[in-house]
Every structure is written in structure tokens, then in C-alpha cells.
Design a protein around this motif. Structure first.
Motif, PDB file in Angstrom:
ATOM      1  N   MET A   1       0.812  -1.221  -0.025  1.00 45.24           N
ATOM      2  CA  MET A   1      -0.086   0.208   0.054  1.00 45.24           C
ATOM      3  C   MET A   1       0.832   1.167  -0.067  1.00 45.24           C
ATOM      4  O   MET A   1       0.594   2.054  -0.735  1.00 45.24           O
ATOM      5  CB  MET A   1      -0.897  -0.152   1.170  1.00 45.24           C
ATOM      6  CG  MET A   1      -1.833   1.234   1.463  1.00 45.24           C
ATOM      7  SD  MET A   1      -2.955   1.031   2.555  1.00 45.24           S
ATOM      8  CE  MET A   1      -2.797   2.589   3.507  1.00 45.24           C
ATOM      9  N   TYR A   2       1.854   1.218   0.782  1.00 42.98           N
ATOM     10  CA  TYR A   2       2.663   2.571   0.885  1.00 42.98           C
ATOM     11  C   TYR A   2       3.821   2.330  -0.171  1.00 42.98           C
ATOM     12  O   TYR A   2       4.383   1.605  -0.469  1.00 42.98           O
ATOM     13  CB  TYR A   2       3.380   2.750   2.400  1.00 42.98           C
ATOM     14  CG  TYR A   2       2.544   2.781   3.389  1.00 42.98           C
ATOM     15  CD1 TYR A   2       1.711   4.027   3.577  1.00 42.98           C
ATOM     16  CD2 TYR A   2       1.883   1.724   4.054  1.00 42.98           C
ATOM     17  CE1 TYR A   2       0.913   4.220   4.669  1.00 42.98           C
ATOM     18  CE2 TYR A   2       1.102   1.934   5.351  1.00 42.98           C
ATOM     19  CZ  TYR A   2       0.517   3.218   5.267  1.00 42.98           C
ATOM     20  OH  TYR A   2      -0.427   3.476   6.372  1.00 42.98           O
ATOM     21  N   VAL A   3       4.101   3.865  -0.584  1.00 47.19           N
ATOM     22  CA  VAL A   3       5.210   3.916  -1.574  1.00 47.19           C
ATOM     23  C   VAL A   3       6.400   4.232  -0.578  1.00 47.19           C
ATOM     24  O   VAL A   3       6.473   5.199   0.125  1.00 47.19           O
ATOM     25  CB  VAL A   3       5.024   5.338  -2.199  1.00 47.19           C
ATOM     26  CG1 VAL A   3       6.234   5.840  -2.934  1.00 47.19           C
ATOM     27  CG2 VAL A   3       3.761   5.336  -3.202  1.00 47.19           C
ATOM     28  N   THR A   4       7.321   3.190  -0.628  1.00 38.04           N
ATOM     29  CA  THR A   4       8.441   2.915   0.432  1.00 38.04           C
ATOM     30  C   THR A   4       9.782   3.398  -0.392  1.00 38.04           C
ATOM     31  O   THR A   4      10.972   2.698  -0.029  1.00 38.04           O
ATOM     32  CB  THR A   4       8.398   1.971   1.133  1.00 38.04           C
ATOM     33  OG1 THR A   4       8.476   0.738   0.121  1.00 38.04           O
ATOM     34  CG2 THR A   4       7.275   1.714   1.828  1.00 38.04           C
ATOM     35  N   ASP A   5       9.895   3.720  -1.647  1.00 38.11           N
ATOM     36  CA  ASP A   5      11.074   4.007  -2.152  1.00 38.11           C
ATOM     37  C   ASP A   5      11.989   4.996  -1.482  1.00 38.11           C
ATOM     38  O   ASP A   5      11.647   5.748  -0.665  1.00 38.11           O
ATOM     39  CB  ASP A   5      10.909   4.967  -3.650  1.00 38.11           C
ATOM     40  CG  ASP A   5       9.793   4.085  -4.632  1.00 38.11           C
ATOM     41  OD1 ASP A   5       9.656   2.870  -4.415  1.00 38.11           O
ATOM     42  OD2 ASP A   5       9.346   4.883  -5.345  1.00 38.11           O
ATOM     43  N   ALA A   6      13.162   4.554  -1.507  1.00 42.00           N
ATOM     44  CA  ALA A   6      14.488   5.263  -0.802  1.00 42.00           C
ATOM     45  C   ALA A   6      14.591   6.620  -1.178  1.00 42.00           C
ATOM     46  O   ALA A   6      15.289   7.334  -0.382  1.00 42.00           O
ATOM     47  CB  ALA A   6      15.689   4.641  -0.631  1.00 42.00           C
ATOM     48  N   PHE A   7      14.275   7.027  -2.493  1.00 43.73           N
ATOM     49  CA  PHE A   7      14.636   8.299  -3.002  1.00 43.73           C
ATOM     50  C   PHE A   7      13.069   8.999  -3.433  1.00 43.73           C
ATOM     51  O   PHE A   7      12.308   8.220  -3.750  1.00 43.73           O
ATOM     52  CB  PHE A   7      15.496   8.508  -4.098  1.00 43.73           C
ATOM     53  CG  PHE A   7      16.645   7.827  -3.819  1.00 43.73           C
ATOM     54  CD1 PHE A   7      17.683   8.828  -3.195  1.00 43.73           C
ATOM     55  CD2 PHE A   7      17.243   6.658  -3.624  1.00 43.73           C
ATOM     56  CE1 PHE A   7      19.147   8.522  -3.025  1.00 43.73           C
ATOM     57  CE2 PHE A   7      18.432   6.279  -3.355  1.00 43.73           C
ATOM     58  CZ  PHE A   7      19.522   7.072  -2.796  1.00 43.73           C
ATOM     59  N   ALA A   8      13.266  10.172  -3.297  1.00 43.10           N
ATOM     60  CA  ALA A   8      11.890  11.121  -3.848  1.00 43.10           C
ATOM     61  C   ALA A   8      11.951  10.981  -5.416  1.00 43.10           C
ATOM     62  O   ALA A   8      11.104  11.024  -6.161  1.00 43.10           O
ATOM     63  CB  ALA A   8      11.808  12.330  -3.211  1.00 43.10           C
ATOM     64  N   LEU A   9      13.170  11.257  -5.930  1.00 44.01           N
ATOM     65  CA  LEU A   9      13.369  11.421  -7.244  1.00 44.01           C
ATOM     66  C   LEU A   9      14.488  10.428  -7.983  1.00 44.01           C
ATOM     67  O   LEU A   9      15.273   9.847  -7.178  1.00 44.01           O
ATOM     68  CB  LEU A   9      13.851  12.808  -7.825  1.00 44.01           C
ATOM     69  CG  LEU A   9      12.978  13.990  -7.165  1.00 44.01           C
ATOM     70  CD1 LEU A   9      13.854  15.262  -7.754  1.00 44.01           C
ATOM     71  CD2 LEU A   9      11.919  14.057  -7.689  1.00 44.01           C
ATOM     72  N   SER A  10      13.977   9.858  -9.070  1.00 40.77           N
ATOM     73  CA  SER A  10      14.789   8.790  -9.604  1.00 40.77           C
ATOM     74  C   SER A  10      15.962   9.593 -10.496  1.00 40.77           C
ATOM     75  O   SER A  10      17.238   8.977 -10.688  1.00 40.77           O
ATOM     76  CB  SER A  10      14.305   7.971 -10.552  1.00 40.77           C
ATOM     77  OG  SER A  10      13.593   8.327 -11.457  1.00 40.77           O
ATOM     78  N   ALA A  11      15.825  10.811 -11.066  1.00 41.63           N
ATOM     79  CA  ALA A  11      16.614  11.655 -11.831  1.00 41.63           C
ATOM     80  C   ALA A  11      17.883  12.218 -10.943  1.00 41.63           C
ATOM     81  O   ALA A  11      17.580  12.472 -10.024  1.00 41.63           O
ATOM     82  CB  ALA A  11      15.939  12.666 -12.652  1.00 41.63           C
ATOM     83  N   PRO A  12      19.345  11.835 -11.475  1.00 39.92           N
ATOM     84  CA  PRO A  12      20.325  12.409 -10.677  1.00 39.92           C
ATOM     85  C   PRO A  12      20.325  14.002 -10.834  1.00 39.92           C
ATOM     86  O   PRO A  12      19.839  14.599 -11.789  1.00 39.92           O
ATOM     87  CB  PRO A  12      21.313  11.947 -11.506  1.00 39.92           C
ATOM     88  CG  PRO A  12      20.960  11.336 -12.913  1.00 39.92           C
ATOM     89  CD  PRO A  12      19.399  11.281 -12.866  1.00 39.92           C
ATOM     90  N   ALA A  13      20.964  14.582  -9.746  1.00 46.42           N
ATOM     91  CA  ALA A  13      21.005  15.952  -9.671  1.00 46.42           C
ATOM     92  C   ALA A  13      21.632  16.462 -10.993  1.00 46.42           C
ATOM     93  O   ALA A  13      21.578  17.782 -11.212  1.00 46.42           O
ATOM     94  CB  ALA A  13      21.678  16.434  -8.434  1.00 46.42           C
ATOM     95  N   THR A  14      22.426  15.718 -11.840  1.00 43.99           N
ATOM     96  CA  THR A  14      23.160  16.306 -12.835  1.00 43.99           C
ATOM     97  C   THR A  14      22.389  16.489 -14.067  1.00 43.99           C
ATOM     98  O   THR A  14      22.711  16.698 -14.960  1.00 43.99           O
ATOM     99  CB  THR A  14      24.634  15.362 -13.120  1.00 43.99           C
ATOM    100  OG1 THR A  14      23.805  14.097 -13.459  1.00 43.99           O
ATOM    101  CG2 THR A  14      25.450  15.231 -12.028  1.00 43.99           C
ATOM    102  N   GLU A  15      21.124  16.124 -13.956  1.00 42.23           N
ATOM    103  CA  GLU A  15      20.010  16.161 -15.032  1.00 42.23           C
ATOM    104  C   GLU A  15      18.969  17.056 -14.692  1.00 42.23           C
ATOM    105  O   GLU A  15      17.917  16.560 -14.413  1.00 42.23           O
ATOM    106  CB  GLU A  15      19.713  14.958 -15.634  1.00 42.23           C
ATOM    107  CG  GLU A  15      20.564  13.707 -15.905  1.00 42.23           C
ATOM    108  CD  GLU A  15      20.159  12.325 -16.127  1.00 42.23           C
ATOM    109  OE1 GLU A  15      18.733  12.201 -15.958  1.00 42.23           O
ATOM    110  OE2 GLU A  15      20.959  11.483 -16.513  1.00 42.23           O
ATOM    111  N   PRO A  16      19.271  18.418 -14.688  1.00 39.43           N
ATOM    112  CA  PRO A  16      18.319  19.487 -14.070  1.00 39.43           C
ATOM    113  C   PRO A  16      16.878  19.209 -15.031  1.00 39.43           C
ATOM    114  O   PRO A  16      15.720  19.845 -14.261  1.00 39.43           O
ATOM    115  CB  PRO A  16      19.036  20.685 -14.357  1.00 39.43           C
ATOM    116  CG  PRO A  16      20.129  20.534 -15.013  1.00 39.43           C
ATOM    117  CD  PRO A  16      20.614  19.110 -14.915  1.00 39.43           C
ATOM    118  N   ALA A  17      16.970  19.146 -16.232  1.00 36.39           N
ATOM    119  CA  ALA A  17      15.635  18.930 -16.825  1.00 36.39           C
ATOM    120  C   ALA A  17      14.994  17.772 -16.388  1.00 36.39           C
ATOM    121  O   ALA A  17      13.608  18.007 -16.157  1.00 36.39           O
ATOM    122  CB  ALA A  17      16.009  19.067 -18.293  1.00 36.39           C
TER     123      ALA A  17
END
Length: 169
Positions: A1-17
Motif C-alpha cells: 500500500m505505501y510508497v516506500t522508495d528510498a528516494f523521492a526522485l530517480s533523476a540524478p541532480a546532474t540532469e536538471p531538466a
């Protein structure tokens, strides 16, 4: 039921778009739940309806079962809007607070889990109320630049007051 991913975003910080696109999706996804709550609180049918896909489903039965109540599966945006707002209109004042939103996006679909605290107060008898803390599990779909609820399941972690007086007409 819960979203338990360890990160909020999957895009690395080096990809601003990509980061910007993911942040926009997250804000729009969470905003669907804000429109759901505020639409009820303001009794604004257009705002409330904007949270849902035309074929949306809302399942409140897990929460209702916690106090021995029964709630029908609501299918379709029109049924959801008319049922919820019709139940409260002129009878119940509500406030909703959304906390702990977690989002997982997969293309044009997403999952959202959040806690929603909902206060329901009878207009005719301010001493009759229900305060509910409800975990939400929400499936959403992309609708142009915004996101809308396809399926919402509402459970109940705890409640106080008299929820039967609020949810039974």
C-alpha cells in the motif's frame, strides 16, 4: 500500500531538466489530493471533481469498517462528487489536512500514499463530530499537464467522536 522508495526522485541532480519534470509531476500528483480535500471543505463541486478521472473509483469501505459502518464503492467522477458533496451539503462542515505524501511515478501512471486528517462537524449540533486519521492509497493517471485520481482507497488508523453520525444519512 505505501510508497516506500528510498528516494523521492530517480533523476540524478546532474540532469536538471529531468529533475524539473519529476518535480512538476510530484507537485501535480499531490495537488490532486489537495483538490480532493479542499473541494470538500469549500463544497466546491468543480474543484472536487477536478481531482478525479471520469472513470475514477473511491473506496471508503476499509475506513468505514473500522467503526462498523458500510460504504458503497463509488464508481465514476459524477457519482463520487454527488455522493460525497450530497452527503455533507448543508449538514456537515469538514477540514482536511494532507501529510506525509509519497509518490512513485511510472510513465503516465503514479501511486501516491499520504495521511489525511479529516474533521467532520455537524452543522446543526457542533457537539457531534468525527476526527479521522486516514491512510490513503491513490492510483493516478496523467491528464495533460495535471494528474487525476483513477482509484482511491481510504483506510483508517484511528478515529474519535461519532463517525457513524457523520457518514450515515
Amino acid at each position: 500500500m505505501y510508497v516506500t522508495d528510498a528516494f523521492a526522485l530517480s533523476a540524478p541532480a546532474t540532469e536538471p531538466a529531468n529533475v524539473a519534470a519529476q518535480l512538476r509531476d510530484r507537485v501535480e500528483i499531490i495537488d490532486a489530493l489537495y483538490r480532493f480535500g479542499l473541494g470538500q471543505d469549500l463544497k466546491d463541486a468543480a474543484l472536487f471533481a477536478s481531482a478525479f478521472a471520469a472513470d475514477a473509483e473511491l473506496d471508503f469501505s476499509p475506513a468505514a469498517a473500522k467503526w462498523g459502518g458500510k460504504a458503497p464503492l463509488m464508481v465514476g467522477r459524477d457519482m463520487i462528487v454527488s455522493t460525497i458533496l450530497g452527503l455533507f451539503d448543508g449538514r456537515v462542515d469538514t477540514t482536511h489536512q494532507v501529510t506525509n505524501p509519497r509518490v512513485a511515478v511510472d510513465g503516465d501512471t503514479a501511486r501516491l500514499t499520504a495521511l489525511v486528517e479529516a474533521q467532520h462537524l455537524l452543522i446543526a449540533d457542533r457537539g457531534t463530530f468525527a476526527l479521522l486519521k486516514n491512510p490513503y492509497a491513490v492510483d493516478l493517471v496523467r491528464d495533460g499537464d495535471r494528474w487525476v485520481v483513477r482509484r482511491m482507497r481510504i483506510d483508517n488508523a484511528w478515529h474519535t467522536g461519532d463517525p457513524a453520525a457523520i457518514f450515515t444519512a
